[in-house]
Design an enzyme around this catalytic site. Sequence first.
Site, PDB file in Angstrom:
ATOM      1  N   LYS A 276       0.860  -1.195   0.000  1.00 47.63           N
ATOM      2  CA  LYS A 276       0.000   0.000   0.000  1.00 47.63           C
ATOM      3  C   LYS A 276       0.888   1.234   0.000  1.00 47.63           C
ATOM      4  O   LYS A 276       1.782   1.359   0.845  1.00 47.63           O
ATOM      5  CB  LYS A 276      -0.838  -0.024   1.275  1.00 47.63           C
ATOM      6  CG  LYS A 276      -2.266   0.405   1.119  1.00 47.63           C
ATOM      7  CD  LYS A 276      -2.958   0.215   2.464  1.00 47.63           C
ATOM      8  CE  LYS A 276      -4.397   0.584   2.425  1.00 47.63           C
ATOM      9  NZ  LYS A 276      -4.984   0.566   3.767  1.00 47.63           N
TER      10      LYS A 276
HETATM   11  C1  E4P Z   1      -8.422   1.360   3.762  1.00 47.79           C
HETATM   12  O1  E4P Z   1      -7.595   0.627   3.291  1.00 47.79           O
HETATM   13  C2  E4P Z   1      -8.288   2.035   5.057  1.00 47.79           C
HETATM   14  O2  E4P Z   1      -7.579   1.187   5.916  1.00 47.79           O
HETATM   15  C3  E4P Z   1      -9.600   2.308   5.749  1.00 47.79           C
HETATM   16  O3  E4P Z   1     -10.701   1.925   4.961  1.00 47.79           O
HETATM   17  C4  E4P Z   1      -9.698   3.623   6.402  1.00 47.79           C
HETATM   18  O4  E4P Z   1     -10.962   3.752   7.023  1.00 47.79           O
HETATM   19  P1  E4P Z   1     -11.274   4.871   8.093  1.00 47.79           P
HETATM   20  O5  E4P Z   1     -11.487   6.169   7.377  1.00 47.79           O
HETATM   21  O6  E4P Z   1     -12.535   4.395   8.765  1.00 47.79           O
HETATM   22  O7  E4P Z   1     -10.106   4.929   9.029  1.00 47.79           O
END
Ligand code: E4P
Length: 218
Positions: free
Chosen positions: A83
């Site tokens: 990522k």
């Molecule tokens: C995606 O890969 C992220 O980890 C995640 O969806 C972030 O979500 P949040 O905005 O609830 O922290």
Amino acid sequence: MKFFVDTADIAEIRELADTGLLDGVTTNPSLIAKSGRNFLEVVEEICGTVEGPVSAEVTALDAPTMIAEGRKLAKIAKNIAVKVPLTWDGLKACKVLTGEGTMVNVTLCFSANQALLAAKAGATFISPFIGRLDDINLDGMELIHEIREIYDNYPALETEILAASIRSANHVKDAALAGADVATVPPAVLKGLAAHPLTDKGLEMFMADWKKTGQKIL
Ligand code: E4P
């Protein structure tokens, strides 16, 4: 639509993987901090628990170090998706890592133009954050619609839309209606998708009537 779970909690991942309906896992530095565990160890354990892509995020901000971190993460298991953040350095790292055959999830996407750039950089997944846009009174789901339309205009783009920052069952439904390829969903929301009060009520009635027959299938 593929379902990923958005957590680094191995017990939650195991429980959901046991359903046979889990297609992958996403983690981020906040979720790793919440788990209280060693990043590399927990990611390796998750990769051994699910067959599908497991997103593990780099923490460097410059492309050369992101690439080095990505290469190290990719060695953990074949199902690692590195990522990277949606910055120019992240896009450069994406291009290099996907060129080496590593899956890359470009994260923290908040605009259609960012998603277009990620696709041009060869991203395996683009992660538009629905909930965080909604949090500031913008329309997160509109972004999913826009990206779908743009990607469909250019069939050569193979990047999958991974709807992220999902906060509710309605987000999942609306992301599916908008044509997202994947939704990454917090465990509690994912488990809640099967729930309906009329299912519970109907089952209760069927069981009561079945008992009256005195029969058994096995
Ligand atoms: C995606 O890969 C992220 O980890 C995640 O969806 C972030 O979500 P949040 O905005 O609830 O922290």
